[in-house]
Design a protein around this motif. Structure first.
Motif, PDB file in Angstrom:
ATOM      1  N   LEU A 169      16.982   6.773   2.803  1.00  0.00           N
ATOM      2  CA  LEU A 169      16.661   5.666   3.694  1.00  0.00           C
ATOM      3  C   LEU A 169      15.206   5.224   3.515  1.00  0.00           C
ATOM      4  N   TYR A 170      14.311   6.196   3.468  1.00  0.00           N
ATOM      5  CA  TYR A 170      12.878   5.882   3.431  1.00  0.00           C
ATOM      6  C   TYR A 170      12.309   5.828   2.015  1.00  0.00           C
ATOM      7  N   ARG A 171      13.190   5.913   0.995  1.00  0.00           N
ATOM      8  CA  ARG A 171      12.734   5.850  -0.399  1.00  0.00           C
ATOM      9  C   ARG A 171      11.599   6.844  -0.630  1.00  0.00           C
ATOM     10  N   PHE A 172      11.907   8.101  -0.303  1.00  0.00           N
ATOM     11  CA  PHE A 172      10.907   9.178  -0.303  1.00  0.00           C
ATOM     12  C   PHE A 172      11.439  10.324  -1.166  1.00  0.00           C
ATOM     13  N   PRO A 173      11.456  10.140  -2.484  1.00  0.00           N
ATOM     14  CA  PRO A 173      12.073  11.143  -3.350  1.00  0.00           C
ATOM     15  C   PRO A 173      11.252  12.414  -3.473  1.00  0.00           C
ATOM     16  N   ARG A 174      11.915  13.498  -3.847  1.00  0.00           N
ATOM     17  CA  ARG A 174      11.166  14.718  -4.196  1.00  0.00           C
ATOM     18  C   ARG A 174      10.270  14.429  -5.389  1.00  0.00           C
ATOM     19  N   SER A 175       9.090  15.021  -5.401  1.00  0.00           N
ATOM     20  CA  SER A 175       8.170  14.782  -6.524  1.00  0.00           C
ATOM     21  C   SER A 175       8.545  15.679  -7.706  1.00  0.00           C
ATOM     22  N   THR A 181      11.372  -6.140   1.663  1.00  0.00           N
ATOM     23  CA  THR A 181      10.558  -5.000   1.230  1.00  0.00           C
ATOM     24  C   THR A 181      11.340  -3.695   1.181  1.00  0.00           C
ATOM     25  N   GLY A 182      12.512  -3.654   1.830  1.00  0.00           N
ATOM     26  CA  GLY A 182      13.289  -2.417   1.891  1.00  0.00           C
ATOM     27  C   GLY A 182      12.794  -1.432   2.921  1.00  0.00           C
ATOM     28  N   MET A 183      11.882  -1.858   3.802  1.00  0.00           N
ATOM     29  CA  MET A 183      11.334  -0.960   4.821  1.00  0.00           C
ATOM     30  C   MET A 183      12.222  -0.944   6.058  1.00  0.00           C
ATOM     31  N   PRO A 184      12.779   0.212   6.448  1.00  0.00           N
ATOM     32  CA  PRO A 184      13.567   0.284   7.682  1.00  0.00           C
ATOM     33  C   PRO A 184      12.679   0.061   8.904  1.00  0.00           C
ATOM     34  N   LEU A 185      13.296  -0.410   9.975  1.00  0.00           N
ATOM     35  CA  LEU A 185      12.602  -0.516  11.260  1.00  0.00           C
ATOM     36  C   LEU A 185      12.942   0.707  12.104  1.00  0.00           C
ATOM     37  N   SER A 186      11.910   1.391  12.592  1.00  0.00           N
ATOM     38  CA  SER A 186      12.087   2.540  13.478  1.00  0.00           C
ATOM     39  C   SER A 186      12.056   2.060  14.920  1.00  0.00           C
ATOM     40  N   MET A 187      13.159   2.233  15.640  1.00  0.00           N
ATOM     41  CA  MET A 187      13.248   1.810  17.033  1.00  0.00           C
ATOM     42  C   MET A 187      13.395   3.042  17.915  1.00  0.00           C
ATOM     43  N   HIS A 188      12.275   3.495  18.446  1.00  0.00           N
ATOM     44  CA  HIS A 188      12.223   4.723  19.239  1.00  0.00           C
ATOM     45  C   HIS A 188      12.646   4.446  20.678  1.00  0.00           C
ATOM     46  N   ILE A 189      13.344   5.395  21.276  1.00  0.00           N
ATOM     47  CA  ILE A 189      13.698   5.256  22.689  1.00  0.00           C
ATOM     48  C   ILE A 189      12.420   5.050  23.520  1.00  0.00           C
ATOM     49  N   LYS A 217       0.813  -1.217   0.000  1.00  0.00           N
ATOM     50  CA  LYS A 217       0.000   0.000   0.000  1.00  0.00           C
ATOM     51  C   LYS A 217       0.848   1.269   0.000  1.00  0.00           C
ATOM     52  N   GLY A 218       2.179   1.130   0.107  1.00  0.00           N
ATOM     53  CA  GLY A 218       3.046   2.297   0.034  1.00  0.00           C
ATOM     54  C   GLY A 218       3.717   2.711   1.316  1.00  0.00           C
ATOM     55  N   SER A 219       3.614   1.901   2.370  1.00  0.00           N
ATOM     56  CA  SER A 219       4.292   2.240   3.621  1.00  0.00           C
ATOM     57  C   SER A 219       5.801   2.264   3.416  1.00  0.00           C
ATOM     58  N   ARG A 220       6.475   3.138   4.160  1.00  0.00           N
ATOM     59  CA  ARG A 220       7.914   3.339   3.993  1.00  0.00           C
ATOM     60  C   ARG A 220       8.745   2.801   5.152  1.00  0.00           C
ATOM     61  N   ALA A 221       8.119   2.460   6.282  1.00  0.00           N
ATOM     62  CA  ALA A 221       8.888   2.037   7.453  1.00  0.00           C
ATOM     63  C   ALA A 221       8.009   1.207   8.373  1.00  0.00           C
ATOM     64  N   PRO A 258      21.448  -8.211   3.715  1.00  0.00           N
ATOM     65  CA  PRO A 258      22.156  -7.010   3.233  1.00  0.00           C
ATOM     66  C   PRO A 258      21.290  -5.770   3.122  1.00  0.00           C
ATOM     67  N   ASN A 259      19.971  -5.946   3.062  1.00  0.00           N
ATOM     68  CA  ASN A 259      19.080  -4.795   2.879  1.00  0.00           C
ATOM     69  C   ASN A 259      18.331  -4.425   4.156  1.00  0.00           C
ATOM     70  N   LEU A 260      18.729  -5.015   5.292  1.00  0.00           N
ATOM     71  CA  LEU A 260      18.084  -4.685   6.560  1.00  0.00           C
ATOM     72  C   LEU A 260      18.599  -3.346   7.067  1.00  0.00           C
ATOM     73  N   LYS A 261      17.660  -2.447   7.422  1.00  0.00           N
ATOM     74  CA  LYS A 261      18.021  -1.097   7.864  1.00  0.00           C
ATOM     75  C   LYS A 261      17.309  -0.796   9.177  1.00  0.00           C
ATOM     76  N   ILE A 262      18.047  -0.185  10.092  1.00  0.00           N
ATOM     77  CA  ILE A 262      17.517   0.191  11.406  1.00  0.00           C
ATOM     78  C   ILE A 262      17.716   1.689  11.607  1.00  0.00           C
ATOM     79  N   ALA A 263      16.662   2.377  12.043  1.00  0.00           N
ATOM     80  CA  ALA A 263      16.760   3.787  12.435  1.00  0.00           C
ATOM     81  C   ALA A 263      16.535   3.876  13.940  1.00  0.00           C
ATOM     82  N   LEU A 264      17.550   4.323  14.667  1.00  0.00           N
ATOM     83  CA  LEU A 264      17.449   4.504  16.111  1.00  0.00           C
ATOM     84  C   LEU A 264      16.894   5.902  16.377  1.00  0.00           C
ATOM     85  N   SER A 265      15.639   5.957  16.790  1.00  0.00           N
ATOM     86  CA  SER A 265      14.892   7.217  16.823  1.00  0.00           C
ATOM     87  C   SER A 265      14.982   7.899  18.186  1.00  0.00           C
ATOM     88  N   GLU A 266      15.321   9.157  18.166  1.00  0.00           N
ATOM     89  CA  GLU A 266      15.389  10.050  19.327  1.00  0.00           C
ATOM     90  C   GLU A 266      16.455   9.631  20.334  1.00  0.00           C
TER      91      GLU A 266
END
Length: 380
Positions: free
Chosen positions: A374-380, A211-219, A177-181, A262-270
């Motif tokens: 990271l989020y595959r969110f290009p300028r339109s 899927t290429g979707m990063p995981l957001s891991m918030h404090i 459906k277009g989710s990025r993370a 190789p395509n696993l991505k983690i974002a450590l949030s805040e």
């Protein structure tokens, strides 16, 4: 310095869910049992499975509407009614107006009622209902909130943490459906869930790798911030919240989470970023010398970080001065709107001051381009 043409992207902001969310987006057969807003003794909150969850919005002097007699400190910091917070906390049109005022082009929104990683739904008596609620939140984020301004919001997806196959299915459904993370947790063990080194979560990581979707891991998604004792002020945990991110990073690397993905991505949030050089040095040093069992990574921790992990800053001059040790391509920016750390309506002004001594191309990467990549969110 921060050029005027840079579209600042914040990778950590928060939404207070509007009252209509679950009744309008949940499957019809669950609608009569969906969470709904009720009023109890002057406090608004979500009623679900006979449990009452008060609204809890941690604003600051700019985003809270304080009533007569409120001090603005302690428990008065939290709004308990919608009218006690600025409408941009829960209304998407007001949110975009506030972003324009703040000089922020796009946001990565985190939930409030479900908690930042969806851990509230672990309390469910009826897990089928809880899954329907997770799906309803995701559909609201994808079909209503983000769809209203698709260039302004990076969509994230909750998963049912109690059911790994269902979590994988929801990742795949929302990716289509277009989710990025994917919203996730920094440490499952304190929540009574299997830890990262057990391999229990491998299918989730494989789905994100595919899927290429990063995981957001918030404090705080592990259930708490660090505290030395019950007597310590909560400000200790807030000031040193990056300790959670440090432990999560070490646990995932040593636990072999990234092996063969190789395509696993983690974002450590805040969690900040100034600590990264020291922690990577210690992880490398210990990995080379340790004789303890249980080390599952096959590569140098600093090399794993460089390929798989991103961090963010809100006010972190130590990180910016040491950006070459962290990796300029690993740093992103957060505004934390509308929470207490937020600088609204001056976020871009503060960001420009933080980046004043950073070369233009590197400032643009930190403020915008790293998040877009990271989020595959290009300028339109």
């Amino acid at each position: 310095m921060l050029r005027d043409d840079v579209q600042a992207i914040s990778v950590d902001d928060h939404i207070v869910e509007p009252s209509h969310l679950f009744e309008e987006h949940i499957e019809p057969r669950f609608r009569d049992r969906a969470p709904r807003i009720v009023d109890r003794d002057g406090v608004q909150g979500w009623l679900w499975e006979d449990r009452f969850y008060p609204l809890s919005f941690q604003g600051n002097a700019a985003t809270r509407k304080f009533r007569d007699g409120e001090s603005g400190r302690g428990q008065d910091l939290f709004a308990r009614r919608y009218e006690d917070m600025i409408p941009a906390a829960y209304d998407v049109h007001e949110r975009v107006r506030a972003m324009d005022q703040d000089g922020v082009w796009a946001e990565l929104p985190f939930p409030t009622f479900p908690r930042f990683g969806g851990t509230l739904f672990l309390e469910a008596k009826d897990k089928e209902l809880a899954l329907a609620i997770v799906r309803a939140w995701n559909d609201w984020m994808l079909d209503e909130w983000s769809e209203a301004y698709p260039e302004r919001f990076i969509q994230q997806t909750l998963v049912p943490l109690w059911d790994v196959p269902a979590a994988v299915a929801e990742i795949e459904r929302c990716a289509a459906k277009g989710s990025r993370a994917v919203l996730f947790i920094e440490n499952p063990h304190p929540l009574g869930l299997p830890s990262f080194p057990t391999g229990h979560w491998r299918p989730v990581f494989e789905a994100c790798n595919a899927t290429g979707m990063p995981l957001s891991m918030h404090i705080g998604t592990s259930s708490a911030l660090p505290s030395p004792s019950p007597d310590a002020t909560p400000s200790v945990g807030i000031a040193l919240c990056g300790m959670n991110s440090q432990l999560a990073l070490g646990d995932m690397i040593y636990g072999g989470v990234f092996n063969d993905l190789p395509n696993l991505k983690i974002a450590l949030s805040e969690g900040g970023a100034g600590w990264v050089p020291y922690v990577l040095e210690r992880l490398d040093y210990t990995w080379k010398r340790s004789r303890y069992d249980g080390l599952m990574n096959t590569e140098l921790p600093s090399e794993i970080f460089a390929r798989h992990v991103w961090v963010c800053v809100i006010s972190d001059q130590y990180a910016l001065r040491n950006r070459d040790l962290i990796g300029v391509d690993k740093l992103m920016w957060e505004a934390d709107f509308p929470h207490n750390d937020s600088n609204w309506p001056n976020s871009r002004k503060v960001l420009a001051e933080e980046l004043a001594d950073v070369p233009d191309d590197e400032a643009a990467r930190i403020a915008e381009h790293n998040a877009r990549e990271l989020y595959r969110f290009p300028r339109s």
